[in-house]
Design a protein around this motif. Structure first.
Motif, PDB file in Angstrom:
ATOM      1  N   LEU A  28     -17.680  -4.685  15.629  1.00 29.31           N
ATOM      2  CA  LEU A  28     -17.135  -5.052  16.712  1.00 29.31           C
ATOM      3  C   LEU A  28     -17.466  -6.511  17.098  1.00 29.31           C
ATOM      4  N   ALA A  29     -17.851  -7.434  16.094  1.00 25.68           N
ATOM      5  CA  ALA A  29     -18.130  -9.155  16.548  1.00 25.68           C
ATOM      6  C   ALA A  29     -16.288  -9.379  16.592  1.00 25.68           C
ATOM      7  N   LEU A  30     -15.776  -8.825  16.133  1.00 23.63           N
ATOM      8  CA  LEU A  30     -13.934  -9.828  15.502  1.00 23.63           C
ATOM      9  C   LEU A  30     -12.818  -9.363  16.848  1.00 23.63           C
ATOM     10  N   SER A  31     -12.152  -9.954  16.644  1.00 23.53           N
ATOM     11  CA  SER A  31     -11.592 -10.091  17.814  1.00 23.53           C
ATOM     12  C   SER A  31      -9.928  -9.073  17.239  1.00 23.53           C
ATOM     13  N   ASN A  32      -8.958  -8.601  18.073  1.00 19.96           N
ATOM     14  CA  ASN A  32      -8.056  -8.132  17.708  1.00 19.96           C
ATOM     15  C   ASN A  32      -7.354  -8.690  16.453  1.00 19.96           C
ATOM     16  N   LEU A  33      -7.158  -9.712  16.787  1.00 20.20           N
ATOM     17  CA  LEU A  33      -6.307 -10.459  15.853  1.00 20.20           C
ATOM     18  C   LEU A  33      -7.045 -10.672  14.115  1.00 20.20           C
ATOM     19  N   GLU A  34      -8.488 -10.173  14.047  1.00 16.96           N
ATOM     20  CA  GLU A  34      -8.901 -10.686  12.634  1.00 16.96           C
ATOM     21  C   GLU A  34      -8.931  -9.272  12.859  1.00 16.96           C
ATOM     22  N   ILE A  35      -9.129  -8.295  13.357  1.00 15.97           N
ATOM     23  CA  ILE A  35      -9.176  -6.967  12.823  1.00 15.97           C
ATOM     24  C   ILE A  35      -7.595  -6.411  12.342  1.00 15.97           C
ATOM     25  N   GLU A  36      -6.619  -6.408  13.179  1.00 22.21           N
ATOM     26  CA  GLU A  36      -5.495  -6.807  12.278  1.00 22.21           C
ATOM     27  C   GLU A  36      -5.644  -7.425  10.606  1.00 22.21           C
ATOM     28  N   THR A  37      -5.180  -8.264  10.765  1.00 24.81           N
ATOM     29  CA  THR A  37      -5.903  -8.570   9.410  1.00 24.81           C
ATOM     30  C   THR A  37      -6.540  -7.694   8.410  1.00 24.81           C
ATOM     31  N   PHE A  38      -7.936  -7.259   8.890  1.00 26.45           N
ATOM     32  CA  PHE A  38      -8.852  -6.310   8.398  1.00 26.45           C
ATOM     33  C   PHE A  38      -7.597  -5.492   7.419  1.00 26.45           C
ATOM     34  N   ILE A  39      -6.940  -4.677   8.660  1.00 26.34           N
ATOM     35  CA  ILE A  39      -6.087  -3.249   9.070  1.00 26.34           C
ATOM     36  C   ILE A  39      -5.689  -3.974   7.559  1.00 26.34           C
ATOM     37  N   ALA A  40      -5.335  -5.053   7.647  1.00 21.51           N
ATOM     38  CA  ALA A  40      -3.730  -5.224   6.591  1.00 21.51           C
ATOM     39  C   ALA A  40      -4.427  -4.990   5.311  1.00 21.51           C
ATOM     40  N   GLU A  41      -5.766  -5.783   5.447  1.00 19.82           N
ATOM     41  CA  GLU A  41      -6.157  -6.078   3.657  1.00 19.82           C
ATOM     42  C   GLU A  41      -6.378  -4.324   3.419  1.00 19.82           C
ATOM     43  N   GLU A  42      -7.071  -3.489   4.283  1.00 18.49           N
ATOM     44  CA  GLU A  42      -7.072  -2.309   3.996  1.00 18.49           C
ATOM     45  C   GLU A  42      -6.065  -1.177   3.727  1.00 18.49           C
ATOM     46  N   LEU A  43      -4.754  -0.949   3.979  1.00 20.19           N
ATOM     47  CA  LEU A  43      -3.485  -1.103   3.879  1.00 20.19           C
ATOM     48  C   LEU A  43      -3.463  -1.345   2.560  1.00 20.19           C
ATOM     49  N   ASP A  44      -3.639  -2.255   2.351  1.00 20.67           N
ATOM     50  CA  ASP A  44      -3.024  -2.379   0.763  1.00 20.67           C
ATOM     51  C   ASP A  44      -3.649  -2.233   0.167  1.00 20.67           C
ATOM     52  N   LYS A  45      -4.798  -2.142   0.156  1.00 20.66           N
ATOM     53  CA  LYS A  45      -6.113  -1.364  -0.785  1.00 20.66           C
ATOM     54  C   LYS A  45      -6.146   0.158  -1.013  1.00 20.66           C
ATOM     55  N   ASN A  46      -5.721   0.993   0.296  1.00 18.35           N
ATOM     56  CA  ASN A  46      -5.937   2.492   0.488  1.00 18.35           C
ATOM     57  C   ASN A  46      -4.720   3.022   0.726  1.00 18.35           C
ATOM     58  N   PRO A  47      -3.883   3.894  -0.143  1.00 14.36           N
ATOM     59  CA  PRO A  47      -2.779   4.744  -0.681  1.00 14.36           C
ATOM     60  C   PRO A  47      -3.077   5.477   1.038  1.00 14.36           C
ATOM     61  N   LEU A  48      -3.617   6.003   1.015  1.00 10.84           N
ATOM     62  CA  LEU A  48      -4.225   6.613   2.207  1.00 10.84           C
ATOM     63  C   LEU A  48      -3.973   6.485   3.236  1.00 10.84           C
ATOM     64  N   LEU A  49      -3.721   5.217   3.944  1.00  8.93           N
ATOM     65  CA  LEU A  49      -3.708   4.879   4.954  1.00  8.93           C
ATOM     66  C   LEU A  49      -2.482   4.582   5.152  1.00  8.93           C
ATOM     67  N   ASP A  50      -1.902   4.804   6.623  1.00  3.44           N
ATOM     68  CA  ASP A  50      -0.844   4.350   7.132  1.00  3.44           C
ATOM     69  C   ASP A  50      -0.583   4.181   8.392  1.00  3.44           C
ATOM     70  N   ALA A  51      -0.138   2.502   8.589  1.00  8.92           N
ATOM     71  CA  ALA A  51       0.152   2.465  10.056  1.00  8.92           C
ATOM     72  C   ALA A  51       1.322   2.918  10.932  1.00  8.92           C
ATOM     73  N   GLN A  52       0.828   3.714  12.290  1.00 12.77           N
ATOM     74  CA  GLN A  52       2.381   4.163  12.641  1.00 12.77           C
ATOM     75  C   GLN A  52       3.856   3.436  13.559  1.00 12.77           C
ATOM     76  N   SER A  53       4.672   3.594  13.615  1.00 16.28           N
ATOM     77  CA  SER A  53       5.633   2.903  13.512  1.00 16.28           C
ATOM     78  C   SER A  53       6.390   3.208  14.568  1.00 16.28           C
ATOM     79  N   GLY A  54       5.992   2.983  16.101  1.00 11.31           N
ATOM     80  CA  GLY A  54       6.628   4.082  16.677  1.00 11.31           C
ATOM     81  C   GLY A  54       6.548   5.286  17.611  1.00 11.31           C
ATOM     82  N   GLY A  55       6.465   5.868  17.639  1.00 17.66           N
ATOM     83  CA  GLY A  55       6.027   7.143  17.941  1.00 17.66           C
ATOM     84  C   GLY A  55       6.161   8.097  16.711  1.00 17.66           C
ATOM     85  N   GLU A  56       7.048   7.746  15.318  1.00 16.47           N
ATOM     86  CA  GLU A  56       6.490   8.670  14.848  1.00 16.47           C
ATOM     87  C   GLU A  56       5.186   8.962  14.240  1.00 16.47           C
TER      88      GLU A  56
END
Length: 504
Positions: A28-56
């Motif tokens: 809750l205390a993180l800004s959107n840009l800090e959340i983006e960094t956190f998500i990028a780290e989680e995507l590297d660690k967890n193979p079951l996570l994917d970021a949606q690209s466009g409407g796909e």
């Protein structure tokens, strides 16, 4: 009463802060840009996570099976983190809306305290990960030439041999503003060369671009620029030697020292203002980073639209098709347990981020509701507001509102504002009406000073009287504090500044 040792059974209830819930609250205390960094780290660690690209859509839901029950079965009630992972909106809000520093929670180790488990949040960093919306042209631009490189290129063309070595050492001691910060005697002693030779090399550096670089004081910097402009006559020498009188606006004394009339003094001061007091700042320097808003507010008919800036938040999805494909193959016990943990973590993160956005929207919407007059009419209509007022209306804990409003910015038609900006102390009205915001008082002080007559500078006592006439019940010391907070000098300082502007 028996004093012998014995064993007793005692039943009690306590809410234990799990690492997952601690991270969910810290999100809750993180800004959107800090959340983006956190998500990028989680995507590297967890193979079951994917970021949606466009409407796909990424991944297909896996068929229900025993593996889907990733949360352990308990006979008793689930803890808060399980409610967040499996419950609906109300359950998620209840899980996040807590004060985890309170005595309510059971802390059985230092790791359970507030500062214990940062995990991969990286709360100290503010960098943002790459965005999939397009290339980051700011990062692709060529790096600017630094001041040291610029000076070394000139030194290589001007001196050679041992003098080039001395020049390199001197340039290394020049700060980003262009001033030499080390003593020439220390440099001569360190390099084991005569002081006169170091002074000679420094004299060469003084001829480099930008003019004034390598100076050891402001007076020397201005003198170098005056010499370059061929304006370093005896009168200008005395003016530069008495910069403290220029700062104080003591024009009468300056005229006597420089032996000039009003017209000549005005011309000299005008010339002095054209010089650069920090010539080195033209080079190097970190690029200015624009603040990215986390929330957008816009007028829509008779109401307001409040939405999260989705451009900095990639949509995170659980790739259940990949999980089903892996689960269908042969797995040992350890691999199966690891995949179950990854699925549980992915599901938790998706729900936690969704609940974070809902909470931010709820808090921002209430801020807009309570400060609607500001969004319609400006800072003069900003009302005093506290975290508790917002927390009571949205039925959340005050600490939750504090975390939501930290490091987040709101963009509206009136500009970009930090969410904390809307929480200000109250100033009582002198007419017995509603209290006004401290920011509204600061705005009134700024407007009065900007409109003051240069020949009749307003004192703090006069400002108090004018503010009282506007309905602000405020003391003189408060006026002085607010005036200093917005970077405005005293009446004496402003009078001298106006005098210098008049002759310049």
């Amino acid at each position: 009463m028996s004093l012998a040792p014995r064993l007793d059974l005692r039943q009690s209830q306590s809410l234990v802060m799990t690492p997952q819930l601690q991270q969910a609250i810290k999100l809750l205390a993180l800004s959107n840009l800090e959340i983006e960094t956190f998500i990028a780290e989680e995507l590297d660690k967890n193979p079951l996570l994917d970021a949606q690209s466009g409407g796909e859509e990424v991944g297909e839901p896996a068929p229900p099976g025993p593996e889907e029950d990733f949360a352990p079965v308990r006979d008793g009630p689930a803890d808060a983190s399980e409610l967040l992972a499996s419950g609906g909106e109300a359950a998620g809000e209840a899980a996040l809306d807590v004060d985890f520093a309170a005595e309510t929670f059971h802390h059985d180790s230092p790791a359970d305290s507030m500062g214990g488990l940062d995990g991969s949040l990286g709360m100290g960093g503010t960098g943002a990960g790459g965005s999939e919306d397009g290339p980051d042209f700011d990062n692709m631009r060529a790096s600017e030439l630094s001041l040291a490189d610029h000076l070394m290129a000139q030194a290589g063309a001007s001196v050679g041999g041992a003098d080039l070595f001395i020049a390199a050492h001197l340039i290394d001691q020049i700060d980003e503003a262009g001033y030499l910060t080390a003593s020439l005697l220390d440099i001569a002693s360190r390099l084991n060369v005569p002081l006169a030779r170091v002074e000679a090399v420094l004299g060469v550096i003084h001829t480099f671009d930008p003019t004034g670089v390598g100076a050891r004081s402001l007076a020397e910097c201005l003198a170098l620029q005056a010499k370059e402009a061929d304006r370093y006559d005896p009168c200008m020498v005395r003016l530069i030697d008495n910069l403290e009188l220029v700062a104080r606006g003591d024009l009468a004394r300056l005229k006597r020292l420089c032996n000039v009339d009003d017209e000549d003094l005005a011309d000299m001061i005008r010339e002095l203002r054209n010089y650069d007091p920090k010539p080195g700042c033209r080079y190097g320097g970190e690029p200015t980073m624009a603040v990215v808003p986390d929330i957008f507010v816009a007028r829509r008919g008779a109401g307001w639209a409040v939405e999260i800036n989705a451009a900095t938040l990639p949509r995170l999805l659980v790739n259940r098709a990949y999980y089903a494909e892996i689960s269908a193959g042969k797995q040992d016990k350890a691999s199966k347990a690891w995949m179950s943990d990854m699925l549980a973590s992915a599901n938790w993160l998706v729900k936690a981020l969704d609940q974070r956005q809902r909470t931010i929207i709820k808090v921002a919407s209430e801020i807009v509701t309570q400060q609607e007059a500001f969004f319609l009419h400006g800072v003069a209509h900003l009302k005093p507001m506290t975290l508790r007022q917002v927390a009571d209306v949205i039925e959340m804990h005050e600490s939750t509102v504090s975390r939501v409003t930290s490091n987040k910015y709101l963009s509206c038609a009136r500009g970009l504002f930090e969410l904390k900006y809307f929480f200000t102390s109250a100033i009582q009205s002198s007419e017995g009406g509603d209290a006004v915001s401290a920011e509204a008082v600061k705005s009134a002080i700024r407007a009065l000073i900007q409109a003051e007559d240069p020949k009749k500078i307003l004192s703090d006592d006069t400002l108090v009287e004018l503010l009282n006439a506007k309905g602000f019940d405020i003391a003189r010391r408060t006026v002085a504090k607010y005036r200093e907070a917005i970077g405005i000098g005293s009446s004496v300082q402003r009078r001298r500044q106006k005098a210098l502007e008049g002759v310049g």
